[in-house]
Design a protein around this motif. Structure first.
Motif, mmCIF file in Angstrom:
data_model
loop_
_atom_site.group_PDB
_atom_site.id
_atom_site.type_symbol
_atom_site.label_atom_id
_atom_site.label_comp_id
_atom_site.label_asym_id
_atom_site.label_seq_id
_atom_site.Cartn_x
_atom_site.Cartn_y
_atom_site.Cartn_z
ATOM 1 N N ASN A 186 0.832 -1.209 0.000
ATOM 2 C CA ASN A 186 0.000 0.000 0.000
ATOM 3 C C ASN A 186 0.865 1.257 0.000
ATOM 4 O OD1 ASN A 186 -2.425 -1.389 -0.051
ATOM 5 N ND2 ASN A 186 -2.660 -1.369 2.169
ATOM 6 N N SER A 190 2.342 1.711 -3.374
ATOM 7 C CA SER A 190 1.315 2.248 -4.276
ATOM 8 C C SER A 190 1.141 3.747 -4.068
ATOM 9 C CB SER A 190 -0.019 1.547 -4.048
ATOM 10 O OG SER A 190 0.059 0.208 -4.437
ATOM 11 N N LEU A 191 1.183 4.175 -2.810
ATOM 12 C CA LEU A 191 1.078 5.605 -2.524
ATOM 13 C C LEU A 191 2.277 6.375 -3.077
ATOM 14 C CD1 LEU A 191 -0.331 5.501 1.117
ATOM 15 C CD2 LEU A 191 -1.522 6.336 -0.936
ATOM 16 N N ASN A 229 3.991 5.555 -5.722
ATOM 17 C CA ASN A 229 3.756 5.643 -7.172
ATOM 18 C C ASN A 229 2.662 6.649 -7.497
ATOM 19 O OD1 ASN A 229 5.765 3.833 -7.932
ATOM 20 N ND2 ASN A 229 4.429 2.082 -7.639
ATOM 21 N N THR A 230 1.631 6.718 -6.664
ATOM 22 C CA THR A 230 0.569 7.705 -6.863
ATOM 23 C C THR A 230 1.129 9.113 -6.736
ATOM 24 O OG1 THR A 230 -1.099 6.162 -6.037
ATOM 25 C CG2 THR A 230 -1.683 8.506 -6.012
ATOM 26 N N PHE A 231 1.986 9.311 -5.726
ATOM 27 C CA PHE A 231 2.624 10.619 -5.546
ATOM 28 C C PHE A 231 3.371 11.014 -6.819
ATOM 29 C CE2 PHE A 231 6.211 13.321 -4.502
ATOM 30 C CZ PHE A 231 5.622 14.314 -3.747
ATOM 31 N N LYS A 232 4.114 10.067 -7.371
ATOM 32 C CA LYS A 232 4.871 10.359 -8.586
ATOM 33 C C LYS A 232 3.936 10.755 -9.723
ATOM 34 C CE LYS A 232 8.664 7.738 -9.240
ATOM 35 N NZ LYS A 232 9.453 6.492 -9.371
ATOM 36 N N ALA A 233 2.753 10.145 -9.777
ATOM 37 C CA ALA A 233 1.782 10.504 -10.819
ATOM 38 C C ALA A 233 1.220 11.910 -10.585
ATOM 39 C CB ALA A 233 0.646 9.484 -10.851
ATOM 40 N N PHE A 234 0.958 12.252 -9.322
ATOM 41 C CA PHE A 234 0.460 13.589 -8.998
ATOM 42 C C PHE A 234 1.512 14.651 -9.315
ATOM 43 C CE2 PHE A 234 -2.440 11.347 -6.038
ATOM 44 C CZ PHE A 234 -3.620 12.026 -6.259
ATOM 45 N N ILE A 288 -5.238 15.675 -11.200
ATOM 46 C CA ILE A 288 -5.303 14.213 -11.085
ATOM 47 C C ILE A 288 -6.675 13.776 -10.599
ATOM 48 C CG2 ILE A 288 -4.426 12.222 -9.792
ATOM 49 C CD1 ILE A 288 -2.593 13.029 -12.032
ATOM 50 N N LEU A 308 -9.425 11.417 -12.588
ATOM 51 C CA LEU A 308 -9.947 10.179 -12.001
ATOM 52 C C LEU A 308 -11.457 10.224 -11.813
ATOM 53 C CD1 LEU A 308 -7.195 9.558 -9.297
ATOM 54 C CD2 LEU A 308 -7.513 8.322 -11.456
ATOM 55 N N ASN A 366 -2.231 9.950 3.797
ATOM 56 C CA ASN A 366 -2.910 8.752 3.296
ATOM 57 C C ASN A 366 -2.714 7.498 4.136
ATOM 58 O OD1 ASN A 366 -4.249 9.418 0.601
ATOM 59 N ND2 ASN A 366 -2.262 10.414 0.445
#
Length: 160
Positions: free
Chosen positions: A18, A21-22, A24-29, A45, A49, A82
Motif C-alpha cells: 500500500n 502504491s502511494l 507511485n501515486t505521488f509520482k503521478a500527482f 489528477i 480520475l 494517506n
C-alpha cells in the motif's frame, strides 16, 4: 502466513505494498517531477480520475496535510495524509530496525537492491522492482540510492 512472535507477514507485506502504491501515486500527482504536489496538480489528477472536487476543496486538502506550510505536499506529507488510518506499528519496527542492517556495504546509503535483500531475508514478499520504485521516489539527486537520513525521514513521517 504467521511467523513466530505472532507477526503476520502477509499483513505486513500488504501494508508495504500500500505504501509503495502511494509512492507511485505521488509520482503521478507530481506532474513536473519537482518532488512536491501543488493544489493544481492534485486537482488535475482528481479530475482525471472522475472526482469533481472544487478548487476550495483541493486547497483545503493541501492545507490540511501541509505540515511545513509551504503550500505544497511533499512525499512525506502525502504519505502521512494517506496512512494515518492504517495500523503501521509492526511495519515501523521492521523499517527502523532494518535500516542499519540493510546497508550491506556500509556506505550509509540505501539502494533498492539492499532494501529488497533485507525484505527477502525477513520473509516479506516484495519484488525488487517495488523496492527500486520506493528508493527512486525518495532519491532526490538521481543517483539510484537514498541516504539513511532521507529514508529515516520517510519512516518518521509515516509514524509520528
Amino acid at each position: 502466513m504467521a511467523q513466530p512472535g505472532g507477526r503476520d507477514l502477509s499483513s505486513e507485506a500488504e501494508k508495504m505494498s500500500n505504501i509503495l502504491s502511494l509512492v507511485n501515486t505521488f509520482k503521478a500527482f507530481d506532474s513536473d517531477n519537482d518532488g512536491s504536489i501543488t493544489a493544481a496538480e492534485l486537482g488535475g489528477i482528481l479530475s482525471s480520475l472522475g472526482h469533481k472536487a472544487s478548487e476550495e476543496d483541493v486547497s483545503a486538502m493541501v492545507q490540511q496535510a501541509d505540515k511545513d506550510k509551504d503550500g505544497l505536499l511533499s512525499l512525506e506529507e502525502f504519505l502521512e495524509m494517506n496512512t494515518k488510518d492504517m495500523e503501521l506499528g509492526s511495519l515501523r519496527i521492521f523499517l527502523t530496525s532494518a535500516l542499519g542492517s540493510m546497508d550491506a556495504d556500509e556506505d550509509e546509503i540505501l539502494t533498492g537492491e539492499e532494501l529488497h535483500e533485507m525484505a527477502e531475508n525477513l520473509g516479506f514478499p516484495v519484488t525488487l522492482a517495488d523496492c527500486q520504485n520506493m528508493i527512486a521516489a525518495l532519491d532526490e539527486n538521481g543517483d539510484g540510492a537514498v541516504s539513511f537520513e532521507e529514508f529515516q525521514l520517510l519512516v518518521n513521517s509515516l509514524f509520528d
